[in-house]
Design an enzyme around this catalytic site. Structure first.
Site, short mmCIF file in Angstrom:
data_model
loop_
_atom_site.label_atom_id
_atom_site.label_comp_id
_atom_site.label_asym_id
_atom_site.label_seq_id
_atom_site.Cartn_x
_atom_site.Cartn_y
_atom_site.Cartn_z
N ASP A 283 0.87 -1.16 0.00
CA ASP A 283 0.00 0.00 0.00
C ASP A 283 0.92 1.23 0.00
OD1 ASP A 283 -2.18 1.70 0.13
OD2 ASP A 283 -3.20 0.55 1.67
N TRP A 284 0.34 2.37 -0.27
CA TRP A 284 1.17 3.56 -0.50
C TRP A 284 1.89 3.99 0.77
CZ3 TRP A 284 -0.21 1.53 -4.51
CH2 TRP A 284 0.00 2.08 -5.77
#
Length: 867
Positions: A283-284
């Protein structure tokens, strides 16, 4: 939008500080969860249906230099391109930069795109055709915009916590409903050539404290092996079986190990047991370690930045080049990482005239900086305003309409007639007074609620509000778009009041009206004093219809039993077609056919205490999943608590009869465990010698972009000279491959798990006076002979009829697999089913509490009722 992104960056930039404080902050007391090591990372390419893609990838990767390989595994940095994230490229061998972009319901922060209803509304349709059609449309729009990887669908959160902020992005609080919705979405998306990124693996069940901050480390979801397999991994297994090209890891820890470098989750369960052949992405800004994550099976870092974004640091990029040259990461691990990425690109046919990005997720201006994250950036055309909507509004409207769930309809007050005298109340019926899309990532609750907030959203290309749609049909209507009941309103015996209320939630980087993603302040109540608005209308009018737009369950007890409240419609989150989809139902052009994808309780105390939101000022939160398998309706059944409305509930303007049930054996379950798994095929092989240091050197006369993340080293020869065998590898690290897990063998697990064991048929007849559609839900009750405590009913299959005219019938077939009848044996590490299905009961009905048919091996019967 810029303010929200800046706020998010500030939060993310605290990650490194928090991690450095971890040794100084005491951990919370609780279960001493532990995620065992599993090394090395299994190689991809051993399944025949991926063989051609891997052969093509092998040919290309064999020609690639060290930095070309590294370039494809690492994002170029946040805001360093048009997409939410993009990899570097290898143009010499024909591999472009790959664009990864949100969201699961439409193209985020773009233009000329469709804002579809989100997952929770799709789940409420119980319509497999619409699930697939929406997936196709999402894939077509992603392709049209030049997005290689569309970040969705979301099947985690599962909805364990009813106040969880992002539950609405998934398909409902049941693993089978999530699995069907997710897998059909993946198949649809990838049929258009876009790569689906199934997310978030796993245990991301609340927004608060999912990441690190200055005072605490992201929470640890502590999940036992059986619960993990039977609930939270279930939809991921189906998504892998559907051929998902990518899987995104969650932010949180699982059993005290960060998801992005959890070798048990990635290497053992995902890549070995579930046979995942695509690539694993963070995920970012969830990347927290370089060597550790690579060894644990991570394949791609997004958006590539290190602990503090926009500082030009990275755990990979040049650091990954260094780690290969100094020997801390084996060359074969890097080769597998890049081979998985390139093979997925080939698998989806993206080598065949796939568009490059023609939009910008950073601005709607036509021209602007090409690398907005750089202090000084070249400029150019960043938006070409390509219209990718096609006729997708038809699908969007059908989903929003067919997801609408009629909970109550006393006296058949609905449908309304076009000449009825109507008084409409509530700001939720109208537009955002500040204008369409004025709140970045939908981070506000103004006007009709079309979706939650956060990265899982899309700009609305247009919005048909309920006010607009109702006014277009009725000439006898007055609107009071206020959340405070007007004292001057007059009512007559012929008047019907329609009251609009809503409940919102979203992602943690935006706080809306005191709710930091999760519904902390609002709880399970309607927002904007919605309960009081309904009560006030009920005091004045004898006929009240309540329309609810909501992210999940809300409490209705303050008004649901008031005599004037005749009808309640849950319209969930309708996307851009909010108004037309609602009037399709309100005025009877269609009969409602949606069913609840979650349970509506009478009180929040009806839930297990363990599913409440957790917060603490210091130390890592230990979120112990002590309720095990008993979430949502499973819990209500076990605790013998009657909810206000059960899972699967949904009324119609007509009635249906279930008859002529049949049960037939398709594949005999003559063994407790499935047949032996298929052996692994061969995987691509490459030379294991380290590349020459010169491959990591900067090219001559290279024009660098500040803050852009590159794979090059200033002194690559120093990295090669510093090879060491004393690197502190993780406990249990090994380069000797593990024996193939017995539960694996194909995408999603042993292929025998999907052998159809039993087929049920039921005839559904429209016995009313209006057209309508029925949903047949099949629940399985497993026998005590399995020796495990098991929920008394578990949804395992569903089908929906076509529109049936009065008196018309349709026979639905619902098939149940071996896995549907199995429990996870934590000792044997395999799926265990009752031999020959002995003792299994099959229940079919229109909700978990409205079961019309009972079957067991030997026969079926139509029920008067089920208790």
């Amino acid at each position: 939008m810029a303010v929200n992104l800046a706020y998010r960056l500030i939060l993310f930039s605290l990650v490194q500080w928090a991690l450095s404080l971890e040794a100084l902050t005491p951990r919370a007391s609780g279960t001493e969860a532990y995620s065992p090591p599993y090394y090395p990372a299994p190689k991809g390419g051993w399944l025949s249906n991926w063989a051609s893609a891997y052969q093509k990838a092998h040919t290309v990767v064999s020609k690639m230099t060290l930095v070309e390989k590294v370039n494809l595994t690492t994002g170029t940095g946040i805001f360093m391109g048009p997409c939410a994230g993009q990899t570097g490229s290898a143009p010499r061998v024909g591999i472009p930069s790959l664009c990864l972009h949100d969201s699961p319901l439409g193209i985020r922060n773009s233009d000329h795109n469709t804002a579809f209803p989100p997952g929770i509304t799709v789940g409420a349709t119980f319509d497999k055709d619409l699930m697939y059609e929406r997936g196709v449309a999402l894939g077509e729009e992603a392709r049209g915009k030049g997005i290689n990887v569309l970040l969705g669908p979301s099947v985690g959160s599962l909805g364990r916590k009813p106040r969880g902020g992002r539950n609405w992005e998934g398909f409902g609080a049941d693993p089978s409903l999530q699995a069907v919705g997710g897998s059909l979405t993946i198949k649809g998306m990838q049929s258009a050539g876009a790569i689906a990124s199934l997310k978030h693996l796993v245990g991301n069940e609340q927004e608060m404290h999912r990441m690190s901050s200055v005072i605490t480390q992201g929470y640890s979801s502590n999940i036992d092996d059986r619960t993990l397999h039977e609930l939270y991994l279930w939809p991921f297994a189906e998504g892998v079986r559907a051929g998902a090209g990518s899987v995104m890891m969650a932010y949180n820890d699982v059993n005290r190990s960060s998801c992005s470098q959890n070798s048990k989750l990635i290497n053992d369960i995902l890549k070995d047991e579930l046979g995942f052949q695509g690539f694993v992405v963070t995920d970012w800004l969830a990347h927290i370690g370089g060597v550790s994550s690579a060894l644990a099976g991570l394949d791609m870092s997004m958006p590539g930045d290190g602990a503090i974004p926009l500082f030009g640091t990275s755990y990979w990029a040049w650091e990954l080049s260094r780690s290969i040259l100094n020997g801390t990461i084996p060359v074969e691990r890097l080769n597998d990482m890049v081979t998985r990425i390139v093979a997925t690109w080939y698998k989806m046919g993206q080598d065949q005239d796939y568009p490059t990005p023609n939009f910008s997720g950073n601005t709607l201006d036509e021209t602007g900086p090409l690398y907005p994250g750089a202090l000084i950036s070249p400029t150019g055309v960043v938006n070409q305003y390509v219209d990718v909507q096609g006729n997708h509004s038809i699908t969007a409207r059908a989903i929003a309409r067919d997801g609408i769930t009629l909970l109550k309809n006393d006296g058949n007050i609905l449908p309304l007639r076009k000449n009825d005298s109507l008084k409409v109340f509530g700001s939720d019926a109208g537009p955002n007074p500040d204008g369409l899309n004025t709140c970045g990532d939908q981070g506000c609750n103004k006007g009709v609620l079309t979706m939650g907030w956060g990265s899982g959203t899309s700009r609305l290309p247009y919005l048909v509000t309920p006010q607009e749609a109702i006014a277009n049909i009725s000439s006898n209507v007055e609107f009071y778009l206020t959340d405070k009941f007007p004292s001057s309103v007059k009512s007559g015996p012929q008047d019907t009041a329609i009251v609009f209320i809503n409940a919102d939630s979203g992602e943690n980087y935006i706080t809306v009206e005191g709710n930091p993603g999760d519904r902390t302040t609002a709880g399970l109540h309607a927002w904007h004093n919605g309960d009081e608005l309904v009560k006030a209308a009920a005091e004045k009018f004898t006929k009240v219809v309540v329309v609810v737009h909501t992210v999940g369950p809300i409490l209705l007890e303050k008004w649901i039993d008031l005599d004037p409240v005749k009808a309640v419609l849950f319209a969930h989150l309708p996307g851009q077609e909010a108004g037309w989809s609602l009037t399709d139902i309100l005025f009877g052009d269609y009969s409602p056919s949606g069913h609840l994808p979650y349970t509506i309780p009478r009180s929040e105390s009806d839930y297990p205490e363990s599913v409440g939101l957790l917060s603490q000022p210091f130390g890592q939160i230990q979120d112990d999943f002590t309720e095990g398998l008993y979430i949502d309706y499973r819990h209500f059944l076990k605790a013998n608590i009657t909810p206000r409305y059960p899972f699967g509930h949904g009324l119609s303007y007509t009635t249906f009869n279930f008859s002529d049930p049949k049960l037939s054996t398709v594949t005999t379950l003559d063994t407790t465990y499935p047949a032996a798994r298929e052996p692994k095929g061969s995987t691509p092989t490459y030379p294991t010698t380290k590349p020459p240091a010169s491959e990591a050197a900067w090219p001559q006369n290279f024009n660098r972009i500040w803050r852009y993340l590159y794979p090059y080293l200033d002194k690559p020869e120093d990295a090669a000279a510093n090879s060491t065998k004393s690197y502190p590898y993780p406990d249990g690290y090994s380069t000797e491959p593990k024996p193939a897990p017995r539960a694996g063998g194909a995408e999603g697990g042993n292929s025998a798990l999907w052998d159809v064991a039993f087929s049920t048929q039921v005839k559904i007849t429209n016995t009313g006076s209006r057209e309508g559609r029925a949903v047949a839900q099949l629940y399985v009750e497993l026998p005590g002979s399995l020796g495990l405590d098991t929920p008394s009913r578990q949804l395992r299959q569903f089908e929906k009829t076509r529109i049936l005219k009065p008196g018309e019938s349709e026979v639905l077939t619902l098939e149940v697999t071996r896995k549907d009848l199995s429990v996870w044996d934590v000792v044997v590490q395999d799926w265990k089913a009752p031999v020959n299905g002995e003792g299994v009961k099959f229940w079919i009905g229109e909700s978990v509490a409205d079961l019309r048919v009972g079957c067991a091996v030997g026969g079926c019967s139509v029920l008067e009722y089920y208790d």
